[in-house]
Write a protein that holds these residues in place. Structure first.
Motif, PDB file in Angstrom:
ATOM      1  N   LYS A   1      40.451  49.011  47.158  1.00 38.70           N
ATOM      2  CA  LYS A   1      41.472  48.006  47.463  1.00 38.70           C
ATOM      3  C   LYS A   1      41.534  46.928  46.367  1.00 38.70           C
ATOM      4  O   LYS A   1      41.343  45.738  46.611  1.00 38.70           O
ATOM      5  CB  LYS A   1      41.210  47.365  48.827  1.00 38.70           C
ATOM      6  CG  LYS A   1      41.392  48.332  49.997  1.00 38.70           C
ATOM      7  CD  LYS A   1      41.191  47.640  51.325  1.00 38.70           C
ATOM      8  CE  LYS A   1      41.617  48.508  52.497  1.00 38.70           C
ATOM      9  NZ  LYS A   1      40.897  49.779  52.580  1.00 38.70           N
ATOM     10  N   MET A   2      41.821  47.353  45.152  1.00 43.99           N
ATOM     11  CA  MET A   2      41.875  46.443  44.020  1.00 43.99           C
ATOM     12  C   MET A   2      43.062  45.502  44.140  1.00 43.99           C
ATOM     13  O   MET A   2      44.183  45.913  44.451  1.00 43.99           O
ATOM     14  CB  MET A   2      41.960  47.244  42.716  1.00 43.99           C
ATOM     15  CG  MET A   2      40.701  48.040  42.419  1.00 43.99           C
ATOM     16  SD  MET A   2      40.897  49.202  41.046  1.00 43.99           S
ATOM     17  CE  MET A   2      41.268  48.094  39.701  1.00 43.99           C
ATOM     18  N   LYS A   3      42.820  44.215  43.925  1.00 46.57           N
ATOM     19  CA  LYS A   3      43.907  43.236  43.928  1.00 46.57           C
ATOM     20  C   LYS A   3      43.488  42.029  43.102  1.00 46.57           C
ATOM     21  O   LYS A   3      42.303  41.720  42.971  1.00 46.57           O
ATOM     22  CB  LYS A   3      44.277  42.812  45.342  1.00 46.57           C
ATOM     23  CG  LYS A   3      43.162  42.145  46.133  1.00 46.57           C
ATOM     24  CD  LYS A   3      43.629  41.802  47.537  1.00 46.57           C
ATOM     25  CE  LYS A   3      42.507  41.133  48.340  1.00 46.57           C
ATOM     26  NZ  LYS A   3      42.961  40.773  49.695  1.00 46.57           N
ATOM     27  N   PHE A   4      44.489  41.365  42.542  1.00 40.05           N
ATOM     28  CA  PHE A   4      44.225  40.152  41.779  1.00 40.05           C
ATOM     29  C   PHE A   4      44.015  38.988  42.738  1.00 40.05           C
ATOM     30  O   PHE A   4      44.533  38.969  43.857  1.00 40.05           O
ATOM     31  CB  PHE A   4      45.381  39.859  40.821  1.00 40.05           C
ATOM     32  CG  PHE A   4      45.599  40.935  39.793  1.00 40.05           C
ATOM     33  CD1 PHE A   4      44.570  41.336  38.962  1.00 40.05           C
ATOM     34  CD2 PHE A   4      46.829  41.562  39.669  1.00 40.05           C
ATOM     35  CE1 PHE A   4      44.758  42.334  38.019  1.00 40.05           C
ATOM     36  CE2 PHE A   4      47.035  42.552  38.733  1.00 40.05           C
ATOM     37  CZ  PHE A   4      45.998  42.938  37.908  1.00 40.05           C
ATOM     38  N   THR A   5      43.246  37.994  42.274  1.00 37.85           N
ATOM     39  CA  THR A   5      42.985  36.829  43.087  1.00 37.85           C
ATOM     40  C   THR A   5      44.270  36.048  43.300  1.00 37.85           C
ATOM     41  O   THR A   5      45.031  35.816  42.359  1.00 37.85           O
ATOM     42  CB  THR A   5      41.929  35.923  42.409  1.00 37.85           C
ATOM     43  OG1 THR A   5      40.746  36.711  42.192  1.00 37.85           O
ATOM     44  CG2 THR A   5      41.602  34.720  43.261  1.00 37.85           C
ATOM     45  N   ALA A   6      44.519  35.632  44.532  1.00 40.33           N
ATOM     46  CA  ALA A   6      45.736  34.880  44.862  1.00 40.33           C
ATOM     47  C   ALA A   6      45.842  33.635  44.006  1.00 40.33           C
ATOM     48  O   ALA A   6      44.857  32.906  43.797  1.00 40.33           O
ATOM     49  CB  ALA A   6      45.743  34.521  46.333  1.00 40.33           C
TER      50      ALA A   6
ATOM     51  N   THR B   1      45.379  40.491  25.171  1.00 44.60           N
ATOM     52  CA  THR B   1      45.602  40.766  26.586  1.00 44.60           C
ATOM     53  C   THR B   1      44.807  39.789  27.440  1.00 44.60           C
ATOM     54  O   THR B   1      43.668  39.449  27.122  1.00 44.60           O
ATOM     55  CB  THR B   1      45.168  42.201  26.932  1.00 44.60           C
ATOM     56  OG1 THR B   1      45.978  43.123  26.216  1.00 44.60           O
ATOM     57  CG2 THR B   1      45.307  42.484  28.432  1.00 44.60           C
ATOM     58  N   THR B   2      45.412  39.351  28.531  1.00 41.00           N
ATOM     59  CA  THR B   2      44.703  38.617  29.581  1.00 41.00           C
ATOM     60  C   THR B   2      44.732  39.458  30.845  1.00 41.00           C
ATOM     61  O   THR B   2      45.801  39.765  31.365  1.00 41.00           O
ATOM     62  CB  THR B   2      45.354  37.245  29.853  1.00 41.00           C
ATOM     63  OG1 THR B   2      45.274  36.440  28.679  1.00 41.00           O
ATOM     64  CG2 THR B   2      44.637  36.540  30.992  1.00 41.00           C
ATOM     65  N   TYR B   3      43.561  39.862  31.291  1.00 39.17           N
ATOM     66  CA  TYR B   3      43.428  40.630  32.531  1.00 39.17           C
ATOM     67  C   TYR B   3      43.105  39.635  33.632  1.00 39.17           C
ATOM     68  O   TYR B   3      42.060  38.986  33.612  1.00 39.17           O
ATOM     69  CB  TYR B   3      42.317  41.656  32.362  1.00 39.17           C
ATOM     70  CG  TYR B   3      42.158  42.640  33.485  1.00 39.17           C
ATOM     71  CD1 TYR B   3      43.213  43.450  33.887  1.00 39.17           C
ATOM     72  CD2 TYR B   3      40.930  42.779  34.133  1.00 39.17           C
ATOM     73  CE1 TYR B   3      43.051  44.380  34.901  1.00 39.17           C
ATOM     74  CE2 TYR B   3      40.759  43.708  35.147  1.00 39.17           C
ATOM     75  CZ  TYR B   3      41.835  44.499  35.527  1.00 39.17           C
ATOM     76  OH  TYR B   3      41.661  45.413  36.531  1.00 39.17           O
ATOM     77  N   PRO B   4      43.992  39.482  34.615  1.00 40.39           N
ATOM     78  CA  PRO B   4      43.894  38.343  35.544  1.00 40.39           C
ATOM     79  C   PRO B   4      42.614  38.308  36.369  1.00 40.39           C
ATOM     80  O   PRO B   4      41.910  39.302  36.531  1.00 40.39           O
ATOM     81  CB  PRO B   4      45.121  38.536  36.442  1.00 40.39           C
ATOM     82  CG  PRO B   4      46.065  39.364  35.652  1.00 40.39           C
ATOM     83  CD  PRO B   4      45.204  40.276  34.834  1.00 40.39           C
ATOM     84  N   GLN B   5      42.372  37.114  36.928  1.00 35.61           N
ATOM     85  CA  GLN B   5      41.212  36.876  37.769  1.00 35.61           C
ATOM     86  C   GLN B   5      41.200  37.831  38.956  1.00 35.61           C
ATOM     87  O   GLN B   5      42.203  38.050  39.621  1.00 35.61           O
ATOM     88  CB  GLN B   5      41.249  35.434  38.289  1.00 35.61           C
ATOM     89  CG  GLN B   5      39.933  34.932  38.836  1.00 35.61           C
ATOM     90  CD  GLN B   5      39.097  34.253  37.776  1.00 35.61           C
ATOM     91  OE1 GLN B   5      39.482  34.199  36.619  1.00 35.61           O
ATOM     92  NE2 GLN B   5      37.962  33.727  38.165  1.00 35.61           N
ATOM     93  N   HIS B   6      40.021  38.416  39.213  1.00 29.67           N
ATOM     94  CA  HIS B   6      39.879  39.330  40.337  1.00 29.67           C
ATOM     95  C   HIS B   6      38.398  39.457  40.675  1.00 29.67           C
ATOM     96  O   HIS B   6      37.536  38.941  39.962  1.00 29.67           O
ATOM     97  CB  HIS B   6      40.474  40.705  40.004  1.00 29.67           C
ATOM     98  CG  HIS B   6      39.758  41.419  38.902  1.00 29.67           C
ATOM     99  ND1 HIS B   6      39.837  41.032  37.579  1.00 29.67           N
ATOM    100  CD2 HIS B   6      38.918  42.487  38.930  1.00 29.67           C
ATOM    101  CE1 HIS B   6      39.097  41.831  36.842  1.00 29.67           C
ATOM    102  NE2 HIS B   6      38.520  42.718  37.634  1.00 29.67           N
ATOM    103  N   SER B   7      38.093  40.135  41.771  1.00 31.67           N
ATOM    104  CA  SER B   7      36.717  40.395  42.170  1.00 31.67           C
ATOM    105  C   SER B   7      36.679  41.717  42.925  1.00 31.67           C
ATOM    106  O   SER B   7      37.720  42.302  43.241  1.00 31.67           O
ATOM    107  CB  SER B   7      36.166  39.259  43.039  1.00 31.67           C
ATOM    108  OG  SER B   7      36.904  39.155  44.248  1.00 31.67           O
TER     109      SER B   7
END
Length: 219
Positions: free
Chosen positions: A209-214, A139-145
């Motif tokens: 407000k979880m979201k992946f990095t654009a 699995t790759t869990y995408p870039q986020h902060s």
């Protein structure tokens, strides 16, 4: 009369496993990790002593929970057996979810998390979130902060890497400070189960407000 923590000892046992991890695990000489560990365990002491109310949620699974039994089995054979066994006792009461409005279809089959303590329960608290995240193999869990939220992961079972910088095994802890960009990958053959803690202002923990990095997507 609504139930409180003292009425459900298996939740207490699970919280005490978290407390053990954050009290006796090594900070590796890092002042930031030492401070985070102290923050989590002091809040846990307040929680257990405060006997907060419970708000049991409807149990729910996701496709990745087909790997949950295997993750618990491998956890029980390793250094994290206490946590894995305490979690197994509660496995039928967990609410697995995604936390994002939009999840890539491939990731929706390979990832989910469950909160056990936080603003939404089942153990109600507004100044700390504890839970688990489960990943399928490869699995790759995408870039986020996370804005204003300090996050730590401790591996219960399986191997994983963050930002391709190192390989972490059961018992390992990694700290992400507020705003730190991070991306997780897991090994080829076994699922990965991580315990996590979020510390931050109550208003942020209540609505992260979880979201992946654009511009970043699953590979």
């Amino acid at each position: 009369m609504s139930e409180r923590l003292i009425d459900q000892p298996n939740w207490i046992y699970l919280l005490r496993e978290f407390e053990t991890l954050y009290r006796y695990g090594s900070a590796g000489g890092s002042p930031a990790i030492r401070s985070h560990r102290k923050k989590v365990r002091e809040e846990l002491s307040r929680i257990i002593g405060g006997n907060p109310p419970l708000a049991e949620r409807e149990p729910a699974g996701k496709p990745v929970t087909a790997h949950f039994s295997r993750a618990l089995d491998t956890g029980e054979r390793g250094s994290m057996q206490g946590m894995a066994r305490a979690l197994r006792e509660q496995r039928d009461r967990l609410t697995w979810e995604y936390g994002y409005e939009k999840v890539p279809p491939a990731l929706a089959r390979k990832y989910a998390y469950c909160e056990i303590l936080g603003p939404r329960g089942p153990i109600l608290w507004d100044r700390l979130i504890l839970g688990f995240v489960l990943f399928a193999p490869r699995t790759t869990y995408p870039q986020h902060s996370h804005s204003e939220i300090e996050e730590s992961y401790i591996s219960v079972s399986g191997a994983w890497s963050e930002n391709n910088a190192a390989v972490y095994s059961p018992g390992s802890l990694i700290l992400n400070r507020p705003g730190d960009e991070h991306r997780i990958t897991t090994g080829d053959h076994e699922p990965c189960l991580l315990a996590y803690a979020w510390a931050g202002p109550p208003e942020k923990l209540g609505d992260p407000k979880m979201k992946f990095t654009a511009g970043r997507r699953q590979a």
